[in-house]
Scaffold this active site. Structure first.
Site, PDB file in Angstrom:
ATOM      1  CD  GLN A 134      -2.902   1.142   0.130  1.00  0.00           C
ATOM      2  OE1 GLN A 134      -3.561   0.131  -0.088  1.00  0.00           O
ATOM      3  NE2 GLN A 134      -3.033   2.230  -0.618  1.00  0.00           N
ATOM      4  CB  CYS A 259      -4.989   1.810   2.648  1.00  0.00           C
ATOM      5  SG  CYS A 259      -5.782   1.160   4.133  1.00  0.00           S
TER       6      CYS A 259
HETATM    7  N1  NVA Z   1      -5.598  -1.683   8.719  1.00  0.00           N
HETATM    8  C1  NVA Z   1      -6.488  -2.321   7.782  1.00  0.00           C
HETATM    9  C2  NVA Z   1      -5.993  -2.165   6.369  1.00  0.00           C
HETATM   10  C3  NVA Z   1      -6.887  -2.753   5.315  1.00  0.00           C
HETATM   11  C4  NVA Z   1      -6.328  -2.659   3.939  1.00  0.00           C
HETATM   12  C5  NVA Z   1      -6.635  -3.787   8.135  1.00  0.00           C
HETATM   13  O1  NVA Z   1      -5.621  -4.426   8.460  1.00  0.00           O
HETATM   14  O2  NVA Z   1      -7.751  -4.302   8.094  1.00  0.00           O
HETATM   15  N1   CP Z   2      -6.068  -1.365   0.694  1.00  0.00           N
HETATM   16  C1   CP Z   2      -6.182  -2.706   0.579  1.00  0.00           C
HETATM   17  O1   CP Z   2      -5.227  -3.445   0.782  1.00  0.00           O
HETATM   18  O2   CP Z   2      -7.404  -3.115   0.171  1.00  0.00           O
HETATM   19  P1   CP Z   2      -7.960  -4.614   0.156  1.00  0.00           P
HETATM   20  O3   CP Z   2      -8.132  -5.037   1.579  1.00  0.00           O
HETATM   21  O4   CP Z   2      -9.247  -4.536  -0.597  1.00  0.00           O
HETATM   22  O5   CP Z   2      -6.950  -5.496  -0.545  1.00  0.00           O
END
Ligand code: NVA
Ligand code: CP
Length: 300
Positions: A134, A259
């Site tokens: 990301q 993200c």
């Molecule tokens: N911090 C979030 C990012 C998702 C792309 C997670 O780990 O769920």
């Molecule tokens: N930002 C990100 O990693 O998205 P996903 O969880 O959809 O892959």
């Protein structure tokens, strides 16, 4: 090239990261012009997903196809990993068949074990500790919008989570100043914080972090695996919401990144994420281009 993994941004030097981002921008330009590539012809990427994903799955799979290769989606529900086959054995088996492994999982230690036993490159598609892919997309997006990020002020609002950890690593490697504002008890890991030294400062004051910032970044308040804490976190994190009032403290031309997936009304208001300073769609789209550059760097 000797075997390389990408478990965190720190697996690449600052110079290599700049090369990957420049290549991502070039590959994006070429795609728009219709230039076709066979850089990874006949190469196969195994993608292990132990958590949900939209962007990471679609971008890696599309990246492999656009580079002439192929990707295989593996979920614990229908592989032996889900029935307890050790990750070390999985690494050795996949190493005999495919050319690279991308894994999204919980404990970062699992990813490290996979890499230790793998004779092919392993890419971190998100762990509880880091989300380096990301950051490639975020840094590419900044570069496209504003040029070099060196010396800029970046504000991180909210949880000291995997994304925050990757921003901490990025601050050192891309030489920017990161100002983190987290609620007490939700700060990033102390050792990771220390590793970036003077590039990072931390407080529990969102306004202090946002004031005169060039870039404001946030993420969900409850990450994957923390769903049971959602309600408690929602209350604790409320003062850290990125809204118009907070954005107005930043520089006039400040950008907003996230993200995704996002929760409008929680960590960010609709007004901000759907507003003019938000570059979240470019950021999401750049997952494709930056990962193509990463795959070329590791597998070609
Ligand atoms: N911090 C979030 C990012 C998702 C792309 C997670 O780990 O769920
Ligand atoms: N930002 C990100 O990693 O998205 P996903 O969880 O959809 O892959």
């Amino acid at each position: 090239m000797a075997l390389r993994h990408f478990l965190s941004l720190g697996d690449c030097s600052p110079q290599e990261l700049q090369i990957i981002i420049a290549r991502a921008i070039e590959l994006k330009r070429q795609l728009r012009k219709g230039v076709e590539h066979q850089i990874l012809k006949n190469k196969v990427l195994a993608m292990i997903f132990e958590k949900s994903s939209t962007r990471t799955r679609v971008s890696f799979e599309t990246a492999m196809v656009q580079l002439g290769g192929h990707a295989i989606f593996l979920s614990p529900d229908d592989t032996q990993l889900g029935r307890g086959e050790p990750v070390e054995d999985t690494a050795r088996v996949l190493s005999k068949m495919v050319d690279g492994i991308m894994i999204r999982t919980f404990e970062h230690a699992k990813l490290k074990s996979l890499a230790e036993y793998s004779t092919i490159p392993v890419i971190n598609g998100l762990s509880d500790s880091f989300h380096p892919c990301q950051l490639l997309a975020d840094m590419q997006t900044w570069h496209e919008q504003r040029g070099s990020i060196q010396g800029k002020a970046v504000a991180w609002l909210g949880d000291g989570n995997n994304m925050c950890h990757s921003y901490i690593t990025a601050a050192r490697l891309f030489d920017f100043n990161l100002r983190i504002a987290c609620p007490e008890g939700y700060q990033p890991d102390a050792a990771i914080l220390k590793s970036s030294g003077t590039h990072v400062s931390i407080s529990s004051d969102p306004e202090l972090a946002a004031r005169d910032a060039d870039l404001i970044v946030t993420d969900v308040w409850a990450s994957m695996g923390q769903e049971a804490e959602s309600d408690t976190r929602s209350e604790i994190f409320r003062p850290f919401q990125v809204n118009a009032a907070l954005m107005s403290l930043a520089k006039k031309d400040a950008l907003f990144m996230h993200c995704l997936p996002a929760h409008r009304g929680d960590e960010v208001t609709a007004e901000v994420i759907d507003g003019l300073q938000s570059v979240v769609w470019e950021e999401a789209g750049n997952r494709l281009h930056s990962q193509k550059a990463l795959l070329e760097f590791l597998l070609a």
